[in-house]
Design a protein around this motif. Structure first.
Motif, short mmCIF file in Angstrom:
data_model
loop_
_atom_site.label_atom_id
_atom_site.label_comp_id
_atom_site.label_asym_id
_atom_site.label_seq_id
_atom_site.Cartn_x
_atom_site.Cartn_y
_atom_site.Cartn_z
N GLU A 113 0.83 -1.21 0.00
CA GLU A 113 0.00 0.00 0.00
C GLU A 113 0.86 1.26 0.00
OE1 GLU A 113 -3.75 1.97 2.46
OE2 GLU A 113 -2.69 0.24 3.29
N PHE A 114 2.04 1.18 0.60
CA PHE A 114 2.92 2.33 0.70
C PHE A 114 4.06 2.28 -0.31
CE2 PHE A 114 1.09 1.23 4.82
CZ PHE A 114 0.39 2.39 5.10
N VAL A 115 4.45 1.07 -0.71
CA VAL A 115 5.52 0.91 -1.69
C VAL A 115 5.02 1.16 -3.10
CG1 VAL A 115 7.19 -0.71 -2.67
CG2 VAL A 115 6.76 -0.70 -0.20
N ASP A 116 3.86 0.57 -3.41
CA ASP A 116 3.30 0.64 -4.76
C ASP A 116 1.78 0.55 -4.64
OD1 ASP A 116 2.48 0.31 -7.38
OD2 ASP A 116 4.13 -1.03 -7.91
N PRO A 117 1.10 1.68 -4.41
CA PRO A 117 -0.35 1.66 -4.20
C PRO A 117 -1.12 0.97 -5.33
CG PRO A 117 0.53 3.79 -3.60
CD PRO A 117 1.65 3.04 -4.24
N ALA A 118 -0.67 1.13 -6.57
CA ALA A 118 -1.36 0.48 -7.69
C ALA A 118 -1.26 -1.04 -7.59
CB ALA A 118 -0.77 0.96 -9.01
N LEU A 119 -0.11 -1.53 -7.14
CA LEU A 119 0.08 -2.97 -6.95
C LEU A 119 -0.83 -3.48 -5.84
CD1 LEU A 119 1.69 -5.62 -7.46
CD2 LEU A 119 3.36 -4.78 -5.80
N PHE A 120 -0.93 -2.72 -4.77
CA PHE A 120 -1.79 -3.07 -3.64
C PHE A 120 -3.24 -3.21 -4.10
CE2 PHE A 120 -4.53 -1.60 -0.09
CZ PHE A 120 -4.23 -2.58 0.85
N GLN A 121 -3.71 -2.25 -4.87
CA GLN A 121 -5.08 -2.30 -5.38
C GLN A 121 -5.26 -3.45 -6.35
OE1 GLN A 121 -6.58 1.45 -6.81
NE2 GLN A 121 -8.18 0.48 -8.02
N GLU A 122 -4.27 -3.67 -7.20
CA GLU A 122 -4.34 -4.75 -8.17
C GLU A 122 -4.48 -6.10 -7.50
OE1 GLU A 122 -0.81 -6.83 -10.33
OE2 GLU A 122 -1.33 -5.06 -11.53
N TYR A 123 -3.76 -6.31 -6.39
CA TYR A 123 -3.80 -7.59 -5.68
C TYR A 123 -5.23 -7.97 -5.32
CZ TYR A 123 -2.91 -11.05 -2.01
OH TYR A 123 -2.91 -12.20 -1.25
N TYR A 124 -5.99 -6.99 -4.83
CA TYR A 124 -7.35 -7.27 -4.40
C TYR A 124 -8.35 -7.23 -5.55
CZ TYR A 124 -5.77 -7.09 0.43
OH TYR A 124 -5.12 -7.35 1.61
N THR A 125 -8.19 -6.31 -6.47
CA THR A 125 -9.18 -6.18 -7.55
C THR A 125 -9.15 -7.39 -8.48
OG1 THR A 125 -7.63 -4.84 -8.85
CG2 THR A 125 -9.25 -3.66 -7.52
N VAL A 126 -7.96 -7.91 -8.76
CA VAL A 126 -7.88 -9.09 -9.62
C VAL A 126 -8.56 -10.28 -8.96
CG1 VAL A 126 -6.31 -10.76 -10.70
CG2 VAL A 126 -5.80 -8.33 -10.82
N PHE A 127 -8.33 -10.44 -7.66
CA PHE A 127 -9.00 -11.52 -6.92
C PHE A 127 -10.51 -11.32 -6.95
CE2 PHE A 127 -10.29 -14.38 -3.69
CZ PHE A 127 -9.26 -15.26 -3.45
N ALA A 128 -10.93 -10.08 -6.73
CA ALA A 128 -12.36 -9.79 -6.68
C ALA A 128 -13.05 -10.00 -8.02
CB ALA A 128 -12.58 -8.35 -6.20
N GLU A 129 -12.35 -9.73 -9.11
CA GLU A 129 -12.94 -9.90 -10.44
C GLU A 129 -13.32 -11.36 -10.69
OE1 GLU A 129 -9.99 -8.29 -13.00
OE2 GLU A 129 -10.53 -6.20 -12.56
N GLY A 130 -12.40 -12.27 -10.39
CA GLY A 130 -12.70 -13.68 -10.56
C GLY A 130 -13.80 -14.15 -9.62
N TYR A 131 -13.74 -13.67 -8.39
CA TYR A 131 -14.73 -14.03 -7.38
C TYR A 131 -16.12 -13.55 -7.82
CZ TYR A 131 -15.17 -15.62 -2.49
OH TYR A 131 -15.42 -16.33 -1.34
N THR A 132 -16.18 -12.32 -8.32
CA THR A 132 -17.45 -11.75 -8.77
C THR A 132 -18.05 -12.57 -9.89
OG1 THR A 132 -16.76 -9.51 -8.13
CG2 THR A 132 -18.54 -9.69 -9.74
N THR A 133 -17.22 -13.02 -10.82
CA THR A 133 -17.70 -13.84 -11.93
C THR A 133 -18.30 -15.15 -11.41
OG1 THR A 133 -16.07 -12.92 -13.45
CG2 THR A 133 -17.02 -15.05 -14.02
N ALA A 134 -17.61 -15.80 -10.48
CA ALA A 134 -18.09 -17.07 -9.93
C ALA A 134 -19.40 -16.88 -9.17
CB ALA A 134 -17.03 -17.67 -9.01
N LEU A 135 -19.51 -15.80 -8.41
CA LEU A 135 -20.73 -15.54 -7.66
C LEU A 135 -21.90 -15.20 -8.59
CD1 LEU A 135 -19.17 -13.44 -4.76
CD2 LEU A 135 -20.12 -15.75 -4.57
N THR A 136 -21.61 -14.46 -9.65
CA THR A 136 -22.64 -14.13 -10.63
C THR A 136 -23.21 -15.40 -11.26
OG1 THR A 136 -21.59 -12.01 -11.11
CG2 THR A 136 -23.13 -12.86 -12.76
N THR A 137 -22.33 -16.34 -11.59
CA THR A 137 -22.76 -17.61 -12.16
C THR A 137 -23.62 -18.39 -11.18
OG1 THR A 137 -20.76 -17.74 -13.52
CG2 THR A 137 -21.95 -19.80 -13.14
N ALA A 138 -23.21 -18.39 -9.91
CA ALA A 138 -23.97 -19.11 -8.88
C ALA A 138 -25.35 -18.50 -8.69
CB ALA A 138 -23.20 -19.11 -7.57
#
Length: 206
Positions: A113-138
């Motif tokens: 979050e302090f070293v590379d804020p974009a990387l910090f956000q990417e870590y969670y958003t990429v995970f959330a994108e796949g999760y969102t797709t799986a939940l939408t299907t369910a």
């Protein structure tokens, strides 16, 4: 960054990443030197630069690589589950096992979050994108209640994050089965929504 083609090169690169994970997890990113990483890996500084151009690059690769591994492990664990609640149980179990093997990842991701804020956000958003797709299907299959899938994804990620912190990262003991069952009970009821009798007004508290 150089991706090695030989087995020996791949092993050396993996060893450098494992060393970086241990060192970044034990110290602040800003305190760590490349010499610290190579000393832990048992290589020379010159070897480091064959694979990574800088300390920043190995840190970024580490966060992305471990994030990818976590997503793959949880995805594989959920394959074959009969429905989404069972998939969540399998996925959470795999996630907690991964956290147990990589407890330093908590500290590393938070440093991002302090070293590379974009990387910090990417870590969670990429995970959330796949999760969102799986939940939408369910939801489309009628396995879980129809809610905003992205909101639900972040809620579930938050549960995994903090339960993992409290009972995996902060404890030397295995995750207590009773804790895991309580988490799954809470998630299942949150996913499936209120009972039919409650929806019809016949199951609420008097």
């Amino acid at each position: 960054m150089v991706v090695p083609v030989t087995a020996r090169g791949q092993e050396t690169r993996a060893r450098l990443l494992a060393a970086a994970e241990k060192v970044f997890g034990a110290q602040s990113y800003f305190q760590v030197s490349i010499a610290d990483i190579t000393r832990e890996a048992g290589t020379g500084n010159g070897t480091f630069y064959l694979y990574f151009p800088s300390k920043e690059s190995v840190f970024r690769e580490l966060v992305q690589q471990r994030g990818h591994e976590l997503r793959m492990i949880t995805r594989m664990a959920t394959q074959g589950a009969p429905d989404r609640p069972h998939a969540e149980r399998a996925g959470f179990a795999a996630c907690f096992d991964f956290i147990r093997e990589h407890t330093a990842l908590y500290r590393i991701v938070r440093q991002a979050e302090f070293v590379d804020p974009a990387l910090f956000q990417e870590y969670y958003t990429v995970f959330a994108e796949g999760y969102t797709t799986a939940l939408t299907t369910a939801m489309a299959r009628g396995e879980i209640a129809r809610l905003a899938p992205e909101v639900l994804a972040y809620c579930l990620m938050g549960i995994g994050d903090f339960i993992g912190m409290r009972w995996v990262m902060w404890s030397a003991d295995p995750l207590p089965p009773a804790v895991f069952d309580d988490v799954m009970h809470f998630i299942q009821h949150g996913l499936t929504g209120p009972s039919a009798s409650h929806q019809e007004g016949g199951g609420g508290r008097k």
